[in-house]
Scaffold this motif. Structure first.
Motif, mmCIF file in Angstrom:
data_model
loop_
_atom_site.group_PDB
_atom_site.id
_atom_site.type_symbol
_atom_site.label_atom_id
_atom_site.label_comp_id
_atom_site.label_asym_id
_atom_site.label_seq_id
_atom_site.Cartn_x
_atom_site.Cartn_y
_atom_site.Cartn_z
ATOM 1 N N SER A 282 0.742 -1.291 0.140
ATOM 2 C CA SER A 282 -0.191 -0.322 0.054
ATOM 3 C C SER A 282 1.037 1.165 -0.043
ATOM 4 O O SER A 282 0.326 2.400 -0.578
ATOM 5 C CB SER A 282 -1.091 -0.074 1.264
ATOM 6 O OG SER A 282 -1.837 -0.462 1.039
ATOM 7 N N LYS A 283 1.944 1.180 0.327
ATOM 8 C CA LYS A 283 2.992 2.225 1.085
ATOM 9 C C LYS A 283 3.871 2.831 -0.556
ATOM 10 O O LYS A 283 3.266 3.757 -0.887
ATOM 11 C CB LYS A 283 3.545 1.921 2.105
ATOM 12 C CG LYS A 283 4.693 3.363 1.837
ATOM 13 C CD LYS A 283 4.127 4.285 2.613
ATOM 14 C CE LYS A 283 5.211 5.508 3.349
ATOM 15 N NZ LYS A 283 5.737 6.655 2.619
ATOM 16 N N TYR A 284 3.974 1.203 -1.187
ATOM 17 C CA TYR A 284 4.700 2.109 -2.377
ATOM 18 C C TYR A 284 3.577 2.381 -3.030
ATOM 19 O O TYR A 284 3.393 3.083 -4.182
ATOM 20 C CB TYR A 284 4.572 0.210 -3.137
ATOM 21 C CG TYR A 284 5.649 -0.056 -4.958
ATOM 22 C CD1 TYR A 284 6.669 0.273 -4.838
ATOM 23 C CD2 TYR A 284 5.002 0.215 -6.206
ATOM 24 C CE1 TYR A 284 6.619 0.536 -5.818
ATOM 25 C CE2 TYR A 284 5.257 0.122 -6.595
ATOM 26 C CZ TYR A 284 6.371 0.131 -7.073
ATOM 27 O OH TYR A 284 6.840 0.182 -8.011
ATOM 28 N N PHE A 285 2.220 1.761 -2.829
ATOM 29 C CA PHE A 285 1.897 2.653 -4.545
ATOM 30 C C PHE A 285 0.829 3.906 -3.867
ATOM 31 O O PHE A 285 0.928 4.844 -4.965
ATOM 32 C CB PHE A 285 -0.223 1.326 -3.996
ATOM 33 C CG PHE A 285 -1.237 2.594 -4.961
ATOM 34 C CD1 PHE A 285 -1.471 2.052 -6.272
ATOM 35 C CD2 PHE A 285 -2.108 2.731 -3.715
ATOM 36 C CE1 PHE A 285 -3.224 2.401 -6.717
ATOM 37 C CE2 PHE A 285 -2.941 3.351 -5.007
ATOM 38 C CZ PHE A 285 -3.397 3.384 -5.836
ATOM 39 N N GLU A 286 1.110 4.216 -2.693
ATOM 40 C CA GLU A 286 0.710 5.134 -2.693
ATOM 41 C C GLU A 286 1.737 6.277 -2.928
ATOM 42 O O GLU A 286 1.480 7.729 -4.251
ATOM 43 C CB GLU A 286 0.500 5.512 -0.653
ATOM 44 C CG GLU A 286 0.028 7.484 -0.429
ATOM 45 C CD GLU A 286 -0.288 7.151 0.833
ATOM 46 O OE1 GLU A 286 -0.825 8.387 1.199
ATOM 47 O OE2 GLU A 286 -0.053 5.683 1.806
ATOM 48 N N ASP A 287 3.616 5.659 -2.589
ATOM 49 C CA ASP A 287 4.300 7.053 -3.149
ATOM 50 C C ASP A 287 5.152 6.920 -4.711
ATOM 51 O O ASP A 287 5.729 8.019 -4.968
ATOM 52 C CB ASP A 287 5.491 6.499 -2.398
ATOM 53 C CG ASP A 287 5.572 6.426 -0.779
ATOM 54 O OD1 ASP A 287 4.903 7.010 0.060
ATOM 55 O OD2 ASP A 287 6.462 6.102 -0.095
#
Length: 510
Positions: A282-287
Motif C-alpha cells: 500500500s505504501k509503494y502504491f501511495e508513493d
C-alpha cells in the motif's frame, strides 16, 4: 435445524415465491428420479456452504414473463394427492438410499393452496463427500451417472477437477494455515515481529514481556514435535518469519509495472511477513502510483480532487489478495500495473458461497468463508480489514465515489483456477493526465503529483543542486527509481534541469 423451523422456512419460500437457488429446488412430481437423486446428493455435499438444502416435490417451476425471473414456484401449486403421500415418501427413501455414505435428511409433508407437497430437507454433514451409486446408474428408472454431485447456483452437476479437489479438501477438514510447517521451528519465528504484533493489537504488558516460547505457546503459533523441539504452524511462518518464502514457496507479492513509453515491465518483490507485505504494498502504491489532480472552476469556491485510483480501493484489493491466497499453491500474488488499469491476480478461486459471478454482482458477503482463518483474525486485530466480508464493498464504494469504472472480476468460466480483480483508471484523470486541452478542461487548474513526487519537489526546493543519488538516499529508493520519477515530472512540466550535468540545477516550474 428443528423440524418445525424447516417446515416454517419451506412454507415461507413458497409464500414468497422464491426462485430456485443453491439451496432450493422444485420438482413437479417424484417421477424425475435422476434429477431428485443428483440434487439431494449435491445438497449433501454442500459445496456452497449453505445451512440446509430444500427439495420440493409437488411444486412446478415456471418463468415469470413480466419480471423475467426464472424457476419460481407456480401458484396455486400442482400438489400431491393425499392418498399418494405415503407411497411417494417411501419411493423417495428408496431413491435416496443410492447415495453413499448415508445422507442426513428429513422428509416433511405440508399444505399450501389447499394442496399437499413434500419437502426433502438435506442438512450438512461432515461424513462426506457423498456420491450416487453405480446401482442407480444401471437402474433403468433412474439412469444417473454415478459421481459426487455439487450444487452451484441452480445447477446440480458433477464437479470439474478443481471443484472436486476443493470438495475433497473440505471433507478432509484440510487447513494449510493451521498445519505444522514441514521444516520451520520456533527459532525461525521473529521474536521482534511477535512483540510488535502484540503491541499493535493492544495486548497487555505482561503478555508482551513473556519469553519467546511462552509467547508463541500463548498465541498458538507452535506445537511440540514428537522428535523434540517446537515446530511452527504455517500461519505463524506467514505472520512472523523474516522471510516466509524460505519455508512456503512464493509466499510473497510482486508488483509488475509497465514502464512508460516502452514495451517492458519492471518488478518489485515484497517478501516479509504477510501483514508487513500488505502495508508495504500500500505504501509503494501511495508513493509511486497514486496520483491526483485538483479541479478548481472559475466561478466556484469548492474544488474537487480526482485520483487515478483511490487508495482505499487499492488497499482493500491488495489486502484481499494476500489474505485469501491459497498458500499451499506455489504461486505468488501478482499486482500488474498498466497505464489504464491495475490487475490483482490470485491463483485460486474464492471459497463458496462466494463466486466470481457473485463478486461482480454483489457488494457484501455475509457468509464468506476463509481459507486462512488465523490470518483473517490477525489481520482484523491489526485493522488491516475492518469487518469480515466488507472489503469488496469498500473498494466498490471508493471507485464509485471517485468516478472510476466498475470493478471487474475474472475468469468468466468455471474451469480456470484463479481470481483476477481489475480496477480501471479514472477516465477523466487519464484524459487530463494526457494533456487534454478541450473547452471543458481549460476552465480548470490542474495539479498532478504522486506522494513521492511531492517529496522530490520539497527536496529540490531545499537544494536545487542535489544529485539523483543523494535523492535516492533521502527517499529510500534506488537511483533508477528516482530517475523514473524525475523523467515523469519533467514530461509533466513540474520540473526542469538547467545547466551542465555537474554544475546545473533543478528548477521547479510554477
Amino acid at each position: 435445524m428443528q423440524l418445525l423451523d424447516i417446515k416454517r422456512m419451506a412454507h415461507n419460500i413458497l409464500e414468497n415465491q422464491n426462485i430456485e437457488s443453491s439451496f432450493i429446488e422444485y420438482k413437479k412430481s417424484a417421477n424425475f428420479k435422476d434429477k431428485i437423486l443428483k440434487t439431494a446428493c449435491a445438497f449433501a455435499n454442500n459445496y456452497m456452504n449453505n445451512e440446509i438444502g430444500l427439495l420440493f416435490v409437488g411444486i412446478e417451476e415456471v418463468d415469470d414473463k413480466e419480471t423475467g425471473e426464472k424457476a419460481i414456484p407456480k401458484r396455486p401449486i400442482e400438489g400431491i394427492k393425499e392418498a399418494k403421500l405415503e407411497g411417494i415418501e417411501n419411493e423417495l427413501k428408496s431413491l435416496l438410499a443410492n447415495i453413499h455414505p448415508k445422507i442426513n435428511y428429513h422428509i416433511i409433508t405440508d399444505q399450501i393452496d389447499d394442496e399437499y407437497y413434500i419437502v426433502v430437507a438435506v442438512e450438512s454433514d461432515s461424513n462426506g463427500p457423498f456420491q450416487t451409486s453405480e446401482r442407480a446408474e444401471k437402474d433403468k428408472d433412474i439412469r444417473l451417472k454415478a459421481g459426487r454431485y455439487i450444487r452451484v447456483g441452480r445447477d446440480s452437476r458433477l464437479p470439474n477437477p478443481t471443484e472436486e479437489f476443493e470438495l475433497l479438501k473440505k471433507f478432509a477438514n484440510f487447513s494449510f494455515s493451521s498445519n505444522l510447517n514441514d521444516t520451520a521451528t520456533i527459532d525461525d519465528l521473529s521474536y521482534e515481529y511477535m512483540k510488535e504484533y502484540l503491541l499493535q493489537t493492544g495486548a497487555k504488558k505482561d503478555i508482551r514481556e513473556m519469553s519467546k516460547l511462552d509467547m508463541a505457546k500463548s498465541m498458538g503459533l507452535v506445537s511440540e514435535s514428537e522428535y523434540g523441539g517446537y515446530r511452527a504452524k504455517n500461519f505463524a511462518v506467514l505472520m512472523f518469519a523474516d522471510t516466509p518464502n524460505k519455508f512456503i514457496p512464493n509466499a510473497h507479492v510482486e508488483i509488475i509495472r509497465e514502464i512508460d513509453g516502452t514495451d517492458k515491465m519492471e518488478s518489485k518483490k515484497f517478501d516479509g511477513p504477510v501483514w508487513i507485505q500488505a502495508k508495504q504494498v500500500s505504501k509503494y502504491f501511495e508513493d509511486n502510483i497514486m496520483a491526483s489532480y485538483t479541479i478548481r472552476e472559475a466561478d466556484k469556491i469548492e474544488h474537487k480532487i480526482v485520483y487515478n485510483y483511490p487508495l482505499t480501493a487499492f488497499e482493500e484489493l491488495a489486502t484481499n489478495a494476500i489474505l485469501h491466497k491459497e498458500y499451499d499453491t506455489p504461486e505468488y500474488v501478482g499486482i500488474y500495473i498498466y497505464k489504464d488499469r491495475i490487475s490483482f491476480v490470485n491463483h485460486n478461486r474464492p471459497l463458496p458461497p462466494v463466486t466470481i459471478e457473485a463478486l461482480n454482482r454483489d457488494r457484501t458477503f455475509d457468509r464468506r468463508q476463509y481459507l486462512n482463518k488465523e490470518l483473517k483474525d490477525m489481520f482484523f486485530s491489526l485493522n488491516l480489514i475492518e469487518s469480515y466480508g466488507s472489503g469488496i464493498r469498500r473498494a466498490k464504494d471508493a471507485l464509485l465515489e471517485n468516478g472510476s469504472p466498475e470493478l471487474k472480476f475474472y475468469p468468466d468460466n468455471e474451469e480456470d483456477n484463479y481470481t483476477n480483480a481489475v480496477m480501471g483508471v479514472n477516465k477523466e484523470f487519464l484524459k487530463e493526465f494526457n494533456g487534454s486541452n478541450d473547452e471543458k478542461t481549460t476552465m480548470k487548474t490542474t495539479t498532478k503529483t504522486t506522494m513521492k513526487q511531492e517529496e522530490i519537489i520539497k527536496i529540490i526546493a531545499e537544494n536545487p543542486h542535489i544529485s539523483a543519488k543523494e535523492m535516492a538516499e533521502k527517499l529510500n529508493l534506488t537511483v533508477d527509481g528516482v530517475r523514473y520519477h524525475l523523467n515523469k515530472m519533467r514530461k509533466a512540466g513540474l520540473i526542469r534541469y538547467e545547466g551542465s550535468t555537474k554544475l546545473g540545477q533543478w528548477v521547479i516550474m510554477k
